[in-house]
Design a protein around this motif. Structure first.
Motif, PDB file in Angstrom:
ATOM      1  N   TRP A 152       0.824  -1.208   0.000  1.00  0.00           N
ATOM      2  CA  TRP A 152       0.000   0.000   0.000  1.00  0.00           C
ATOM      3  C   TRP A 152       0.859   1.261   0.000  1.00  0.00           C
ATOM      4  N   ALA A 153       1.960   1.247   0.732  1.00  0.00           N
ATOM      5  CA  ALA A 153       2.809   2.437   0.789  1.00  0.00           C
ATOM      6  C   ALA A 153       3.456   2.730  -0.554  1.00  0.00           C
ATOM      7  N   ARG A 154       3.708   1.685  -1.330  1.00  0.00           N
ATOM      8  CA  ARG A 154       4.425   1.870  -2.595  1.00  0.00           C
ATOM      9  C   ARG A 154       3.490   1.950  -3.802  1.00  0.00           C
ATOM     10  N   ALA A 155       2.217   1.726  -3.597  1.00  0.00           N
ATOM     11  CA  ALA A 155       1.230   1.933  -4.667  1.00  0.00           C
ATOM     12  C   ALA A 155       0.929   3.428  -4.725  1.00  0.00           C
ATOM     13  N   SER A 156       1.935   4.178  -5.127  1.00  0.00           N
ATOM     14  CA  SER A 156       1.900   5.646  -5.042  1.00  0.00           C
ATOM     15  C   SER A 156       2.073   6.303  -6.401  1.00  0.00           C
ATOM     16  N   LEU A 213       8.895  -0.323  -8.268  1.00  0.00           N
ATOM     17  CA  LEU A 213       8.082  -0.548  -7.079  1.00  0.00           C
ATOM     18  C   LEU A 213       6.653  -0.053  -7.243  1.00  0.00           C
ATOM     19  N   ALA A 214       6.478   1.176  -7.737  1.00  0.00           N
ATOM     20  CA  ALA A 214       5.126   1.745  -7.804  1.00  0.00           C
ATOM     21  C   ALA A 214       4.206   0.964  -8.741  1.00  0.00           C
ATOM     22  N   PRO A 215       4.561   0.760 -10.014  1.00  0.00           N
ATOM     23  CA  PRO A 215       3.628   0.025 -10.874  1.00  0.00           C
ATOM     24  C   PRO A 215       3.380  -1.402 -10.403  1.00  0.00           C
ATOM     25  N   MET A 216       4.424  -2.082  -9.923  1.00  0.00           N
ATOM     26  CA  MET A 216       4.229  -3.455  -9.469  1.00  0.00           C
ATOM     27  C   MET A 216       3.383  -3.499  -8.199  1.00  0.00           C
ATOM     28  N   ALA A 217       3.487  -2.470  -7.342  1.00  0.00           N
ATOM     29  CA  ALA A 217       2.664  -2.427  -6.132  1.00  0.00           C
ATOM     30  C   ALA A 217       1.195  -2.201  -6.473  1.00  0.00           C
ATOM     31  N   HIS A 218       0.922  -1.409  -7.501  1.00  0.00           N
ATOM     32  CA  HIS A 218      -0.475  -1.232  -7.920  1.00  0.00           C
ATOM     33  C   HIS A 218      -1.060  -2.565  -8.397  1.00  0.00           C
ATOM     34  N   ILE A 219      -0.243  -3.367  -9.063  1.00  0.00           N
ATOM     35  CA  ILE A 219      -0.700  -4.693  -9.498  1.00  0.00           C
ATOM     36  C   ILE A 219      -0.935  -5.590  -8.287  1.00  0.00           C
ATOM     37  N   ALA A 220       0.059  -5.643  -7.396  1.00  0.00           N
ATOM     38  CA  ALA A 220       0.007  -6.576  -6.271  1.00  0.00           C
ATOM     39  C   ALA A 220      -1.023  -6.176  -5.221  1.00  0.00           C
ATOM     40  N   SER A 221      -1.401  -4.903  -5.157  1.00  0.00           N
ATOM     41  CA  SER A 221      -2.383  -4.465  -4.162  1.00  0.00           C
ATOM     42  C   SER A 221      -3.717  -5.179  -4.322  1.00  0.00           C
ATOM     43  N   LEU A 222      -4.000  -5.674  -5.508  1.00  0.00           N
ATOM     44  CA  LEU A 222      -5.247  -6.410  -5.701  1.00  0.00           C
ATOM     45  C   LEU A 222      -5.324  -7.615  -4.774  1.00  0.00           C
ATOM     46  N   PHE A 223      -4.164  -8.220  -4.457  1.00  0.00           N
ATOM     47  CA  PHE A 223      -4.164  -9.414  -3.609  1.00  0.00           C
ATOM     48  C   PHE A 223      -4.530  -9.092  -2.161  1.00  0.00           C
ATOM     49  N   THR A 224      -4.517  -7.821  -1.804  1.00  0.00           N
ATOM     50  CA  THR A 224      -4.946  -7.416  -0.462  1.00  0.00           C
ATOM     51  C   THR A 224      -6.426  -7.048  -0.442  1.00  0.00           C
ATOM     52  N   GLY A 225      -7.073  -7.138  -1.597  1.00  0.00           N
ATOM     53  CA  GLY A 225      -8.473  -6.731  -1.715  1.00  0.00           C
ATOM     54  C   GLY A 225      -8.639  -5.276  -2.071  1.00  0.00           C
ATOM     55  N   LYS A 226      -7.540  -4.530  -2.079  1.00  0.00           N
ATOM     56  CA  LYS A 226      -7.598  -3.107  -2.392  1.00  0.00           C
ATOM     57  C   LYS A 226      -7.193  -2.891  -3.853  1.00  0.00           C
ATOM     58  N   GLY A 227      -6.824  -1.648  -4.171  1.00  0.00           N
ATOM     59  CA  GLY A 227      -6.470  -1.330  -5.540  1.00  0.00           C
ATOM     60  C   GLY A 227      -7.695  -1.264  -6.436  1.00  0.00           C
ATOM     61  N   HIS A 228      -7.451  -1.121  -7.723  1.00  0.00           N
ATOM     62  CA  HIS A 228      -8.533  -0.982  -8.694  1.00  0.00           C
ATOM     63  C   HIS A 228      -8.225  -1.855  -9.902  1.00  0.00           C
TER      64      HIS A 228
END
Length: 513
Positions: free
Chosen positions: A88-92, A152-167
């Motif tokens: 979440w911190a790196r999905a920036s 880090l940022a683009p890959m974190a946006h991808i991986a955030s889906l696994f936490t239930g967050k992101g879009h």
């Protein structure tokens, strides 16, 4: 969702994934499979990681913080919460979102590298990435925020889906959260293990994914460029002496022989090969040296392909998990400077190609140089012809040169100046996408101007290749007097010359370029 699994598949085997595989995954509905070797490598790496955690080994990003926070101890027992924070911190990221194809390429590259087993990722999380591709769950990934010392940022946006967050979108439908996207596909979210957040994002897979797509587009662009130049030679009645083998052999410049061979192959069988048909002993340099100019771009393209192939077949995980020696190895293999340097060179080579293309287009419209009516205008009209297109050519070349200019090698240091260097590969590739689009538009203009020039020449026999090009492309070119806005013709031409299947029938280009 079942129809996705009726399509052909791409099998990811450790160390054997190639650029074309990433293109197929990104651009088609091909499903993705991990080979038995890949599954075994991933499982071995994860087991190795768990052994070291149990033994109390200090592991970057597992028992320590990340970046400047490496001096802060963390407890692997709180892995789930830690991994959420890592993501979440790196999905920036910010800025425009990547296309579906670009995101799929990023995920496919990460999977290809996870298949090597060097990340320590949980097998279930790796399989969740496979599901993401096969069920067409496409995360929203902003394109600004990566410096390419780990995307880090683009890959974190991808991986955030696994936490239930992101879009994300599912099969092209509207945006939903990660939890909703997996639910719509009938899938459960994976539980993140002690290194999964870092394993998902500490990689330049976003950059390499973009590079794979760019390289495919540039490969087709090179074929379109040589085809357009061949038509220009016909329309200009160019002197072919500089492209003959005896001329090329005098100085074996990189790529010149391949480009010249392809050019002469397209022109073979036409009257332009006959002695005395050329109008000049010495054509302008944009014609005379086009073989070596395009040849330099071709060789630069091949250098980038080799660099990307190396990245696809090797790990950039830090730390790397090496099950064979039961070791965890900190490293700096996330730095892709070797790719960034050759990408910059390729962009500059394409800009030089653009400059020569622009000159050829302008010269074909100049009656004093081409011997054709000014602006290739019709005799009965007002003399406008293609004159306004010259401004478009000038604008395109200016934009191409701007986007080809390398970014500064100096970057603001971050993370308490621990991260004090960055390759900037990712933003360079984003600029490269714009450059490629402009190059296709410039090439389409050369085709339509050359086709017009050919129709204004006294009747001659075109080469077999150039005649086939005229048969297919001339109907898409503007006719004078105009029947529609010229931009419509340019758009149709671009759509055709971008298609891989269009060039399949021109074997001389496929074999040499």
């Amino acid at each position: 969702m079942a129809d996705y699994f009726d399509s052909p598949s791409v099998l990811l085997v450790p160390g054997q994934t190639v650029i074309a595989d990433i293109e197929r995954i990104a651009l088609t509905r091909h499903k993705v499979l991990l080979s038995p070797q890949a599954l075994a490598h991933i499982a071995s790496g994860h087991a190795c990681l768990l052994r070291h955690i149990a033994a109390g080994t200090t592991i970057y990003g597992v028992s320590t913080g990340l970046g400047a926070n490496v001096d802060i101890a963390r407890q692997p027992s709180t892995a789930q919460a830690q991994q959420n924070d890592v993501l979440w911190a790196r999905a920036s990221g910010t800025g425009p979102a990547a296309t579906d194809a670009q995101v799929r390429a990023m995920v496919a590259v990460r999977l290809a590298r996870l298949a090597l087993g060097r990340s320590g990722i949980s097998p279930a999380v790796a399989m969740a990435l496979v599901d993401m591709l096969n069920y067409h769950i496409t995360p929203v990934v902003p394109l600004v925020g990566a410096l390419s010392e780990g995307d880090l940022a683009p890959m974190a946006h991808i991986a955030s889906l696994f936490t239930g967050k992101g879009h994300a979108s599912v099969a092209g439908r509207g945006q939903v959260s990660g939890a909703e996207a997996f639910a719509q596909a009938g899938l459960s979210l994976p539980a993140l293990g002690p290194k999964d957040g870092l394993a998902l994002i500490s990689s330049n897979s976003a950059s390499i994914g973009l590079a794979c797509l760019n390289l495919g587009s540039i490969s087709r662009l090179m074929r379109a460029h040589i085809a357009a130049f061949a038509l220009s030679c016909e329309g200009f009645c160019a002197n072919l002496s500089p492209f003959q083998p005896q001329s090329v052999q005098l100085r074996a410049a990189a790529g010149q022989a391949e480009v010249s061979h392809a050019l002469l192959g397209l022109l073979d069988g036409g009257t332009l090969h006959q002695d005395g048909l050329a109008r000049r002993l010495q054509d302008p340099i944009s014609f005379r040296s086009a073989g070596s100019i395009a040849g330099a771009a071709l060789k630069s393209l091949q250098q980038v392909q080799r660099a990307v192939d190396l990245e696809l077949s090797s790990s950039d995980d830090n730390p790397a998990v090496v099950a064979e020696t039961d070791s965890i190895i900190p490293n700096g293999n996330f730095d892709p400077t070797h790719v960034a340097v050759v990408v910059d060179a390729l962009h500059l080579a394409l800009a030089k190609m653009a400059a020569a293309t622009g000159e050829r287009v302008i010269k074909m419209m100049s009656s004093s140089v081409s011997g054709l009516p000014r602006f290739l205008a019709e005799a009965e009209g007002d003399g406008t012809g293609f004159a306004p297109v010259q401004k478009t050519v000038a604008a395109l070349v200016a934009e191409i040169v701007h986007d080809a200019t390398p970014l500064s090698p100096v970057v603001i240091p971050v993370a308490e100046r621990v991260e004090d260097y960055a390759s900037l590969l990712f933003p360079a590739l984003c600029r490269g996408q714009r450059l490629i689009a402009r190059m296709y538009e410039l090439t389409a203009i050369e085709i339509m101007v050359a086709a017009r020039a050919i129709t204004l020449r006294p009747p001659v026999s075109l080469g077999r290749g150039t005649q086939a090009l005229m048969d297919r492309l001339a109907p898409l070119c503007p006719r004078l007097p105009l029947e529609q806005p010229v931009a419509d013709n340019m758009g149709h031409l671009v759509q055709v010359i971008e298609r891989p299947d269009f060039w399949a029938d021109f074997s001389i280009l496929a074999d040499k370029v």
